[in-house]
Design an enzyme around this catalytic site. Structure first.
Site, mmCIF file in Angstrom:
data_model
loop_
_atom_site.group_PDB
_atom_site.id
_atom_site.type_symbol
_atom_site.label_atom_id
_atom_site.label_comp_id
_atom_site.label_asym_id
_atom_site.label_seq_id
_atom_site.Cartn_x
_atom_site.Cartn_y
_atom_site.Cartn_z
ATOM 1 N N HIS A 153 0.830 -1.204 0.000
ATOM 2 C CA HIS A 153 0.000 0.000 0.000
ATOM 3 C C HIS A 153 0.869 1.260 0.000
ATOM 4 O O HIS A 153 0.578 2.230 -0.701
ATOM 5 C CB HIS A 153 -0.926 0.013 1.223
ATOM 6 C CG HIS A 153 -2.123 -0.870 1.075
ATOM 7 N ND1 HIS A 153 -2.021 -2.221 0.937
ATOM 8 C CD2 HIS A 153 -3.458 -0.583 1.048
ATOM 9 C CE1 HIS A 153 -3.233 -2.747 0.834
ATOM 10 N NE2 HIS A 153 -4.125 -1.774 0.891
ATOM 11 N N HIS A 200 0.288 -4.270 9.278
ATOM 12 C CA HIS A 200 1.727 -4.405 9.067
ATOM 13 C C HIS A 200 2.442 -4.053 10.360
ATOM 14 O O HIS A 200 1.914 -3.319 11.206
ATOM 15 C CB HIS A 200 2.218 -3.468 7.956
ATOM 16 C CG HIS A 200 2.007 -3.991 6.572
ATOM 17 N ND1 HIS A 200 2.870 -4.885 5.962
ATOM 18 C CD2 HIS A 200 1.037 -3.738 5.668
ATOM 19 C CE1 HIS A 200 2.432 -5.145 4.747
ATOM 20 N NE2 HIS A 200 1.328 -4.469 4.539
ATOM 21 N N ASP A 231 7.638 -2.563 8.365
ATOM 22 C CA ASP A 231 7.149 -2.650 6.989
ATOM 23 C C ASP A 231 6.873 -1.270 6.408
ATOM 24 O O ASP A 231 7.133 -1.007 5.228
ATOM 25 C CB ASP A 231 5.865 -3.488 6.939
ATOM 26 C CG ASP A 231 6.020 -4.830 7.617
ATOM 27 O OD1 ASP A 231 7.166 -5.305 7.734
ATOM 28 O OD2 ASP A 231 4.998 -5.400 8.051
#
Length: 320
Positions: free
Chosen positions: A179, A220, A224
């Site tokens: 994302h 996450h 990350d």
């Protein structure tokens, strides 16, 4: 009648823009197709690492300590921000078809964006296959039926990646956030080619909020998101320097009819531009008729010859 007349003008201009973009598409279609195929390969790799995922206890995470857990029912918050950024960027890349200003070609900017995405996703695949971490998301934790996948029954099952459920409920593809790859690539592209300063500021602010919401939603680990921030920015910086610069279209004809005020502004800008050009010509000695410049050059040449002749005579007289 006025609306019909203006609508026909807009349609003619839109079709003209489409013809230009189609010509570019015929030239660049191979690179665009390769970028789209790499998007599928990235999804296939994320699906493959889910077969290797093994749930376990959550790792100690500073972001989890600092941010309260939103809960499974609030997971849509980060997705809503991501969707708004994604849709807004896609619409913006197609604005040359309908908007007054045309600073870039849609085909060329998507060629550039796909290059950024592919380079970042290649690094991401290497990273999450190197070490599989236990997923922090709710469907990846111990006790969830989706945390592990049984061995596939056929190659086709793997190739189809169970879209879209396999994409929404994947596990194991953690470092670094996909994302954030899309978000940062889109925002950096708009930051360079966009024209609205407020939207640039808003976009970076939304990226920060999205980062916090991803961690708070436990989708996450903090690592990350942090790795995505510096990796994607560095990838875009280096890839952008290697790619040829896109030609700007600041002098393009507007697609929509201009208002009286806009026409006056455009005429004033053109007039100022002409005055600047004339001023630079005067400074560089390039103003005037070409015949006059040739005559001046010939006169200057004869003058230089006379000076050289006089100097040679003076030298000869001095020697005698």
């Amino acid at each position: 009648m006025y609306i019909a007349r203006e609508a026909s003008k807009v349609w003619r201009k839109v079709t003209a823009e489409i013809s230009v973009e189609l010509q570019l598409l015929r030239e660049k279609w191979g690179l665009l197709l390769a970028g789209l195929i790499c998007q599928y390969i990235h999804g296939l790799a994320a699906r493959g690492v889910h077969y290797l995922h093994r749930p376990g206890p959550l790792l100690q995470d500073l972001g989890f300590m600092a941010l309260p857990e939103l809960g499974q029912d609030k997971g849509y918050l980060s997705e809503s921000i991501f969707s708004s950024i994604f849709i807004s960027f896609v619409l913006w890349t197609f604005h040359p078809f309908i908007y007054h200003s045309k600073r870039f070609y849609t085909v060329l900017i998507w060629r550039r964006v796909l290059a950024f995405l592919v380079a970042s996703q290649f690094l991401r695949i290497i990273t999450f296959y190197s070490t599989q971490l236990p997923g922090p998301n709710y469907h990846c934790r111990e006790g969830s039926k989706l945390a592990t996948l049984p061995p596939p029954n056929s190659v086709l099952e793997v190739l189809l990646i169970n879209f879209p459920r396999g994409v929404l409920f994947g596990c194991g593809d953690l470092i670094f956030s996909s994302h954030m790859i899309f978000t940062l690539v889109f925002i950096r592209t708009y930051h360079k080619y966009g024209s609205k300063r407020f939207i640039k500021f808003l976009a970076w602010f939304m990226a920060i909020i999205q980062s916090l919401l991803i961690i708070a939603s436990r989708k996450h680990y903090s690592v990350d998101v942090v790795v995505a921030w510096y990796t994607v920015n560095l990838v875009v910086f280096f890839v952008d320097n290697k790619l040829p610069e896109m030609p700007e279209r600041t002098n393009g004809v507007p697609l929509l009819p201009l208002s009286t005020k806009e026409k006056e502004i455009r005429l004033k800008e053109e007039k100022d531009s002409k005055l600047k050009d004339e001023f630079h010509k005067l400074l560089n000695g390039n103003h005037g008729d070409p015949t006059d410049r040739r005559q001046r050059a010939q006169m200057n040449g004869r003058h230089d010859e006379d000076i050289n002749h006089a100097l040679s005579e003076a030298t000869a007289n001095g020697g005698t």
